[in-house]
Design a protein around this motif. Structure first.
Motif, PDB file in Angstrom:
ATOM      1  N   VAL A  12       0.803  -1.218   0.000  1.00 44.21           N
ATOM      2  CA  VAL A  12       0.000   0.000   0.000  1.00 44.21           C
ATOM      3  C   VAL A  12       0.840   1.274   0.000  1.00 44.21           C
ATOM      4  O   VAL A  12       0.316   2.364  -0.257  1.00 44.21           O
ATOM      5  CB  VAL A  12      -0.970   0.021   1.203  1.00 44.21           C
ATOM      6  CG1 VAL A  12      -2.015  -1.070   1.078  1.00 44.21           C
ATOM      7  CG2 VAL A  12      -0.207  -0.112   2.523  1.00 44.21           C
ATOM      8  N   ARG A  13       2.135   1.152   0.276  1.00 45.69           N
ATOM      9  CA  ARG A  13       3.017   2.324   0.233  1.00 45.69           C
ATOM     10  C   ARG A  13       3.980   2.269  -0.953  1.00 45.69           C
ATOM     11  O   ARG A  13       4.912   3.075  -1.028  1.00 45.69           O
ATOM     12  CB  ARG A  13       3.821   2.416   1.539  1.00 45.69           C
ATOM     13  CG  ARG A  13       3.045   2.933   2.726  1.00 45.69           C
ATOM     14  CD  ARG A  13       3.900   2.889   4.002  1.00 45.69           C
ATOM     15  NE  ARG A  13       5.228   3.427   3.787  1.00 45.69           N
ATOM     16  CZ  ARG A  13       5.573   4.699   3.981  1.00 45.69           C
ATOM     17  NH1 ARG A  13       4.660   5.580   4.381  1.00 45.69           N
ATOM     18  NH2 ARG A  13       6.813   5.105   3.764  1.00 45.69           N
ATOM     19  N   HIS A  68       3.637   3.243  -3.937  1.00 48.31           N
ATOM     20  CA  HIS A  68       3.651   4.481  -4.725  1.00 48.31           C
ATOM     21  C   HIS A  68       4.578   5.527  -4.121  1.00 48.31           C
ATOM     22  O   HIS A  68       5.147   6.366  -4.842  1.00 48.31           O
ATOM     23  CB  HIS A  68       2.228   5.038  -4.847  1.00 48.31           C
ATOM     24  CG  HIS A  68       1.614   5.460  -3.558  1.00 48.31           C
ATOM     25  ND1 HIS A  68       1.248   4.558  -2.577  1.00 48.31           N
ATOM     26  CD2 HIS A  68       1.308   6.698  -3.061  1.00 48.31           C
ATOM     27  CE1 HIS A  68       0.729   5.222  -1.548  1.00 48.31           C
ATOM     28  NE2 HIS A  68       0.765   6.502  -1.814  1.00 48.31           N
ATOM     29  N   LEU A  72      -1.676  12.956  -3.935  1.00 45.56           N
ATOM     30  CA  LEU A  72      -1.873  11.536  -3.636  1.00 45.56           C
ATOM     31  C   LEU A  72      -0.957  11.073  -2.508  1.00 45.56           C
ATOM     32  O   LEU A  72      -1.395  10.373  -1.583  1.00 45.56           O
ATOM     33  CB  LEU A  72      -1.608  10.699  -4.894  1.00 45.56           C
ATOM     34  CG  LEU A  72      -1.619   9.178  -4.693  1.00 45.56           C
ATOM     35  CD1 LEU A  72      -2.992   8.697  -4.238  1.00 45.56           C
ATOM     36  CD2 LEU A  72      -1.186   8.469  -5.977  1.00 45.56           C
ATOM     37  N   SER A  76      -2.583   9.934   1.033  1.00 45.79           N
ATOM     38  CA  SER A  76      -2.449   8.526   1.415  1.00 45.79           C
ATOM     39  C   SER A  76      -1.725   8.390   2.748  1.00 45.79           C
ATOM     40  O   SER A  76      -2.052   7.516   3.557  1.00 45.79           O
ATOM     41  CB  SER A  76      -1.717   7.741   0.327  1.00 45.79           C
ATOM     42  OG  SER A  76      -0.406   8.241   0.125  1.00 45.79           O
ATOM     43  N   GLN A  77      -0.757   9.264   2.999  1.00 45.18           N
ATOM     44  CA  GLN A  77      -0.043   9.191   4.279  1.00 45.18           C
ATOM     45  C   GLN A  77      -0.888   9.736   5.424  1.00 45.18           C
ATOM     46  O   GLN A  77      -0.835   9.214   6.545  1.00 45.18           O
ATOM     47  CB  GLN A  77       1.294   9.907   4.179  1.00 45.18           C
ATOM     48  CG  GLN A  77       2.253   9.229   3.221  1.00 45.18           C
ATOM     49  CD  GLN A  77       3.704   9.453   3.590  1.00 45.18           C
ATOM     50  OE1 GLN A  77       4.382   8.575   4.071  1.00 45.18           O
ATOM     51  NE2 GLN A  77       4.161  10.662   3.358  1.00 45.18           N
ATOM     52  N   ALA A 105      -4.061   9.400   5.521  1.00 36.93           N
ATOM     53  CA  ALA A 105      -4.954   8.266   5.777  1.00 36.93           C
ATOM     54  C   ALA A 105      -4.241   7.199   6.601  1.00 36.93           C
ATOM     55  O   ALA A 105      -4.838   6.586   7.493  1.00 36.93           O
ATOM     56  CB  ALA A 105      -5.438   7.680   4.449  1.00 36.93           C
TER      57      ALA A 105
END
Length: 500
Positions: free
Chosen positions: A277-278, A280, A359, A363-364, A366
């Motif tokens: 999930v990380r 990216h 993004l 995402s971080q 989150a």
């Protein structure tokens, strides 16, 4: 965006870096936090470095030979504000906010206000620094002094300044004084000076200033270690076994660290799904360095040196935790922010760059929210109340290191250094705390590390102790507190014992 708006946005970022540490600040207190807090309080009260929760059979009972700055920072916090959860975490809180400030200033030096703001915002969201800022461990402080090293060196290089080189050397030494991981800051600064000065390095006053400063710090530490046999024995006990691990083995074990970085997770942080999930974020960092090489090679060299030295030093260390990535996060944030700024200003892809930055940030954020949610019920303050209600003042306790802070005014023995048989025969604790999460499940890598200790201590408690309370907790475990009484012949029934 105007400069005034960017400054205002950064001010908001800095305020958020303070405010986002407040929610659930009493949650997820773990073993290492009590280890460091114990050393800090003991330094404050006794004026010496040691771990009071370790038994006389352990060298750390007499002296703690870890780099001393973390204990000193905690001692100052405890002296000023008292002993407690937020007081112990205060140095890490401050270090995280300070790191964001320095990264903002570095971003400005490299590419202006927009770069400074974007780097600060990305670092604000970073998962590793977010956790480091909420934990009583040295990572946040090593990170602060490491990025301070680059900021000071950047100015020293620009001005050819001896005082600023000295300040950068002190900052690198400061990183090393908090944890051995800070050695990477010293090596990075030395490499930057070597690349800058090249063949004239041996006759440069700035290079000699760096070398002599680091030599003086290391020499002082060496003299302290060799001051007596107790210090030397504790140092050997801490580092000798680790130094003997073959590098090939250490390198093979690095895989788990990087799996955690891309989000595959490990036993300590179980994820709801087994996908990277990380990934990216890792891709964005690598792509940013390629982009940055095209537009600003000075910045690329600076950031890559700190990143690569950190990676190589991590590979040498025996502790394969991913939390050490926190120390590289300022350089990750700067690389991505600088690349984003150059794409926005000098290419036809400004929207793509903006969406990519958004993004990564979202995402971080989150991820940080998931961390808070996952450990929302790990309320250490509530467990502290339960333990203190069950265990009277001035009684000694045997349990996991985690609960040292909850009972820091008691004589406390850590079972990972004092097995139950030794504890009962030599230390004679009045109370036992059994069946915490570590005793039941191990330290977190899928191995039942304390199976034998769990079986022996529970058998002893059932046979010779009195259950006085249960304190079940979804995070810390189904705790059971037992009272042990002693007579002239050893352990005896508490109904027959004379009250203390």
């Amino acid at each position: 965006m105007s400069d005034n708006l960017l400054r205002a946005l950064f001010a908001v970022t800095l305020l958020i870096s303070i405010a986002d540490q407040i929610p659930l600040h009493n949650t997820r207190w773990v073993e290492d936090e009590s280890w460091y807090s114990d050393a800090g309080k003991t330094l404050m009260t006794e004026g010496r470095l040691r771990l009071s929760s370790f038994p006389p059979s352990d060298t750390f009972h007499y002296v703690d030979t870890r780099p001393p700055a973390m204990s000193a920072a905690l001692a100052v916090s405890f002296k000023l504000f008292g002993v407690g959860i937020w007081q112990a975490r205060l140095p890490s809180y401050i270090a995280r906010t300070g790191t964001i400030l320095i990264v903002f200033l570095l971003g400005i030096r490299y590419a202006g206000l927009l770069a400074g703001f974007l780097a600060a915002a990305l670092l604000l969201s970073d998962n590793y620094l977010f956790v480091a800022g909420r934990t009583v461990r040295p990572e946040a402080l090593v990170t602060l002094f490491t990025v301070l090293t680059l900021w000071l060196y950047h100015q020293a290089r620009e001005r050819k300044s001896l005082p600023l080189t000295f300040a950068a050397s002190l900052a690198a030494a400061g990183a090393m004084a908090f944890h051995v991981e800070g050695v990477s800051a010293v090596l990075s600064l030395g490499l930057l000076l070597l690349l800058e000065l090249r063949f004239s390095v041996w006759k440069s006053a700035r290079a000699w200033c760096f070398a002599l400063t680091i030599a003086a710090v290391l020499g002082s530490f060496t003299l302290w270690i060799r001051s007596d046999e107790a210090h030397l024995a504790a140092y050997r006990a801490l580092y000798a076994d680790r130094a003997g691990v073959p590098y090939s083995q250490k390198l093979h074990q690095e895989v788990e660290r990087y799996k955690d970085f891309i989000g595959l997770g490990n036993q300590r942080t179980p994820l709801p799904v087994k996908i990277p999930v990380r990934a990216h974020i890792a891709i964005a960092i690598l792509a940013s360095l390629v982009i940055l090489w095209r537009f600003d090679r000075t910045a690329t060299f600076d950031l890559v040196i700190f990143m690569v030295v950190q990676v190589l030093w991590l590979s040498y260390m025996t502790n394969k935790t991913a939390r050490y990535f926190a120390i590289s996060t300022p350089f990750f944030a700067l690389a991505v922010a600088l690349a984003g700024v150059y794409l926005i200003r000098k290419t036809n892809w400004p929207r793509t760059a903006a969406w990519a930055l958004a993004l990564i940030f979202a995402s971080q954020v989150a991820g940080n929210a998931l961390i808070l949610y996952t450990f929302r019920n790990a309320d250490y303050a509530m467990v502290t109340e339960q333990l203190r209600a069950a265990i009277p003042p001035d009684r000694s306790v045997w349990g996991i290191t985690t609960f040292w802070l909850a009972l820091n005014d008691h004589r406390y023995y850590s079972y990972d250094r004092a097995p139950i048989d030794y504890a009962i025969s030599a230390l004679k604790p009045d109370y036992l705390i059994l069946n915490d999460r570590v005793m039941l499940h191990g330290i977190g890598y899928g191995v039942d590390d304390f199976k034998d200790e769990r079986e022996r201590s529970n058998a002893f408690a059932q046979r010779s102790a009195t259950l006085v309370a249960k304190a079940p907790d979804p995070f810390y475990g189904p705790l059971e507190i037992y009272h042990v009484c002693y007579g002239s012949a050893g352990v005896q029934d508490c109904s027959e014992a004379k009250p203390k």
